[in-house]
Design an enzyme around this catalytic site. Structure first.
Site, short mmCIF file in Angstrom:
data_model
loop_
_atom_site.label_atom_id
_atom_site.label_comp_id
_atom_site.label_asym_id
_atom_site.label_seq_id
_atom_site.Cartn_x
_atom_site.Cartn_y
_atom_site.Cartn_z
N ASP A 142 -4.39 -6.48 -0.52
CA ASP A 142 -3.10 -5.80 -0.53
C ASP A 142 -2.69 -5.66 -2.00
O ASP A 142 -3.21 -6.35 -2.87
CB ASP A 142 -2.05 -6.57 0.29
CG ASP A 142 -0.88 -5.66 0.69
OD1 ASP A 142 -0.76 -4.55 0.12
OD2 ASP A 142 -0.08 -6.04 1.57
C1 BGC Z 1 1.83 -3.06 1.59
C2 BGC Z 1 0.59 -2.45 2.23
C3 BGC Z 1 0.31 -1.11 1.62
C4 BGC Z 1 0.18 -1.26 0.10
C5 BGC Z 1 -0.11 0.05 -0.60
C6 BGC Z 1 1.76 -3.03 0.08
O1 BGC Z 1 2.97 -3.40 -0.49
O2 BGC Z 1 1.99 -4.38 2.05
O3 BGC Z 1 0.78 -2.32 3.61
O4 BGC Z 1 -0.84 -0.57 2.19
O5 BGC Z 1 1.39 -1.78 -0.40
O6 BGC Z 1 0.97 0.87 -0.61
#
Ligand code: BGC
Length: 756
Positions: free
Chosen positions: A293
């Site tokens: 993530d």
């Molecule tokens: C979120 C993810 C997301 C990623 C990219 C993160 O803050 O938890 O779900 O895919 O950002 O935007």
């Protein structure tokens, strides 16, 4: 070539739309049975489509240098983030991973897509997408086909916007009704969530786009999400959240899994050797790649723990999978074999999804056909919670209709955060203020319930009050034959709801309106369960969740009976937050230390979130503790009535349950009979082991058969490392909801042991 046939029966119109000449299928047809050699095949033998994805990966890896492998294992943000430089080829989205042109390996263009192709920072000002209803709305359909059609639709939009990786497929279990991201997920049950996530993932990948299931694992609250330590025992984890992932992965075969921000039993998600190496890649033998993530990597050693790709490196303190990992290789604390394995997993996912064979082509999106997909899902996901005799569907005798509150004149609300979709057409952006990384603004999707109600209320006068002043709303309510009052709850990634009340004094408004007119119908657009202190004073209540691109029409169609409601709650609605195992959200009493970006994450003391309920999430805990909810899991009314008869339960290696469902009313409708396990040979339990959404004409009877996944009959045995089914009698019930049993039965099942 991927088989793109499976859009589901309801997706016929979409299927036609997808067959435009620029579709991936049309772009690259190979006569059946012929060796599919592309012109460059001699030089690039991995482009031979007759070989398996694993075989092609092996051929490509042979040609790849270590430098090229390093290119694949780390990415950049796809948009300018806190001054990070953006590769010029990035089309503007969450993430970008450079390709290897020499070998014909395309760059990975990654976009968020839980509920459609996201564009949260409006980085691509001219790209719009079709917003799906929220995950809970899709889950409420209890219909894998609907989830599949939604996945196919967003996969198609991704492909036409130039993306080949979707960060879509959230299946964290709803352990807390206040979780800010429940609206992106699929409810509280592992069978329901896993089945629907798997169907959506399959739909996406059929469009030659990699899907990512996330956030692995036990990332079940947003409060202090970077610092929360999920404490849960192994067996409970395997039987709940991990089972949802396992089922989703088996059914959808996603190319990628995103590891989560939080710690699990003291170890960060992206450095969790147990979850990544032992469970995901070991026990489940999953061949794809783990991406982090955004901002979840704190060390280069995460590569040894099973992380294959560092996403958007600028979000972390260092680009750990670049120079630091090269240094590890030189020091031999990281091996060339592991680097090859990481690159190979990424390439495998690309071959398997068809990313190299059918690369995206920027092309027109048929928004009309896609909005219809969103509307059908919303119509199947709206849950009728209460209906006093004659309240709904609205009768032609209602000549004066008052519509109040909830932005109903402008559109339907949507949830915030990285999943935010910018819809086509004029949409309203309600700035909510506040700072932080995520934009705090509520986007209204341009599908006005008021306009849709006016269209269907032929011959009636429809008046609107925005609900700001209780006095004027009450006056309008007193004038009307029937009142439709909207209650909205905006939820967002990065924050949990402080409580279960509708915000901004909406409970006061609804109460006042209901006092002025007892024919008050409440329509909720919420990110999850809310309390309803006014319930007894109202005539009917609809839970419409965040209903997406055609939400207004879907709501009106249900109100007027053009659509017979068939949604069932995928999450328990509690009577009070005291029924939750953690009435106070852990960490909510402490200041937010901010994102780990630039900070040394492991030096901040994590906050323990103790999941004492274990695998008894939602209805299971309500059943165990004999707590009465406001509305149970699986609950939902219809304009029809249904009856269950002729139960047969067969035992053996597993349970096979068979019964008849009859529509006993004069109205065609869909029912969702549910089968729960209620007893194993040694204990009382409550577990959903099967469900089926069936359409029935008036008077019609259909036979339903459910075969239980034996893992749902088993307990996870940590010592022997697998699922153990004890020999003996297993009891089941057939029910309209978790607490509404109609038939009971039992059969003997043989003892067995199933590898994890
Ligand atoms: C979120 C993810 C997301 C990623 C990219 C993160 O803050 O938890 O779900 O895919 O950002 O935007």
């Amino acid at each position: 070539m991927k088989d793109r046939r499976t859009l589901g029966a309801a997706g016929a119109a979409l299927a036609a739309a997808l067959m435009l000449s620029t579709s991936p299928a049309a772009a690259d047809k190979t006569p059946a049975g012929k060796t599919a050699l592309l012109p460059q095949a001699a030089a690039k033998p991995w482009m031979n489509k007759t070989l398996s994805a694993a075989g092609r990966t092996a051929l490509l890896l042979k040609e790849m240098t270590q430098d090229e492998m390093f290119t694949l294992v780390s990415g950049d943000p796809g948009f300018a983030f806190l001054g990070a430089s953006v590769p010029k080829e990035a089309i503007g989205s969450a993430g970008y991973v450079s390709g290897i042109p020499r070998l014909g390996v395309p760059a990975l263009q990654e976009t968020d897509a839980s509920l459609g192709i996201a564009n949260p920072m409006k980085v691509r000002p001219n790209d719009f997408a079709t917003p799906l209803p929220s995950g809970l709305a899709t889950a409420a359909s209890f219909n894998p086909e609907a989830a599949h059609d939604g996945g196919a639709m967003i996969g198609q939009e991704a492909w036409r916007q130039g993306f080949n990786v979707l960060l879509a497929g959230g299946v964290n279990l709803a352990r807390d009704p206040r979780n800010g991201r429940n609206f992106e997920y699929l409810g509280e049950d592992p069978l329901l969530g896993g089945t629907l996530a798997g169907a959506a993932i399959a739909g996406i990948q059929e469009q030659n786009v990699i899907s990512t299931v996330k956030h692995f694992a036990i990332n079940d609250q947003e409060t202090k999400r970077f610092w929360a330590n999920s404490v849960i025992d192994e067996a409970a984890m395997r039987e709940s959240d991990l089972l949802a992932f396992q089922i989703a992965i088996e059914k959808g075969r996603p190319g990628s899994v995103m590891c989560s921000y939080n710690l699990i039993n003291g170890v960060y998600g992206c450095s969790n050797n147990h979850l990544l190496n032992e469970v995901l890649k070991g026990d489940w033998k999953w061949p794809g790649f783990v991406m982090s993530d955004w901002g979840a990597v704190h060390d280069s050693s995460y590569a040894n723990a099973g992380l294959d790709q560092q996403s958007a490196a600028a979000f972390d303190k260092k680009p750990y999978f670049r120079e630091p990992l090269r240094a590890d290789l030189a020091k031999r604390s990281f091996t060339a074999e592991r680097l090859k394995d990481m690159a190979g997993r990424i390439l495998y996912a690309m071959f398997d999804a068809g990313v190299l064979d059918n690369p995206p082509v920027r092309s027109q999106i048929d928004f009309k056909a896609h909005a219809d997909v969103a509307r059908r899902i919303a119509e199947q996901g709206i849950v009728l919670l209460k209906n006093d005799v004659g309240a709904l569907p609205l009768a032609a005798s209602a000549k004066k209709i008052a519509v109040i509150g909830g932005y109903a004149a402008d559109g339907v609300i949507s949830g915030g955060g990285s999943s935010q979709v910018l819809p086509e057409g004029r949409y309203l952006d309600v700035a909510l203020g506040g700072g932080g990384f995520m934009p705090r603004s509520m986007i209204l999707h341009p599908s006005s319930p008021l306009d849709a109600i006016k269209k269907l209320a032929a011959g009636a006068e429809v008046r609107f009050d925005d609900g700001r002043h209780t006095g004027s709303a009450q006056k309008l309510a007193a004038w009307a034959d029937v009142v439709i009052v909207f209650g909205v709850q905006w939820m967002t990634e990065g924050a949990d709801a402080p409580d279960l009340s509708l915000p901004d004094r909406q409970d006061v408004l609804i109460d006042a309106v209901a006092a002025a007119n007892h024919k008050t119908i409440v329509v909720l657009e919420t990110g999850g369960p809310v309390l309803m202190p006014w319930l007894g004073k109202t005539a009917a209540v609809l839970e419409a969740w965040y209903p997406g691109a055609r939400g207004g029409e879907a709501i009106a169609n249900v109100l007027f009976g053009k659509v017979n409601p068939s949604g069932r709650l995928p999450i328990t609605f509690p009577k009070s937050i005291d029924q939750n195992p953690r009435p106070v959200i852990p960490g909510s009493d402490q200041p937010e230390p901010g994102m780990p970006l630039g900070a040394d994450a492991p030096t901040v003391k994590p906050i323990d979130v103790v999941y004492s309920e274990g695998a008894d999430v939602g209805y299971r805990l309500f059943g165990k503790k004999k707590m009465v909810p406001l509305f149970p899991f699986g609950y939902g009314l219809s304009y029809s009535t249904f009856d269950y008869k002729n139960l047969k339960v067969c035992g053996g290696k597993t349970l096979m349950i068979n019964f008849d469902v009859t529509n006993t009313s004069a109205v065609a409708g869909a029912d969702v009979p549910q089968v729960y396990l209620t007893g194993t040979p040694d204990k009382a339990v409550q577990r959903l082991i099967g469900f089926n959404r069936i359409e029935l004409k008036p008077g019609e009877t259909k036979e339903v058969t459910v075969t239980a996944d034996p893992r749902l009959l088993a307990d996870y045995d940590v010592a022997s490392h697998g699922w153990r089914v004890k020999a003996g009698q297993f009891k089941i019930v057939v029910a309209h909801a978790a607490t509404a049993t109609t038939l009971e039965g039992a059969a003997a099942v043989e003892g067995s042991f199933i590898r994890p």
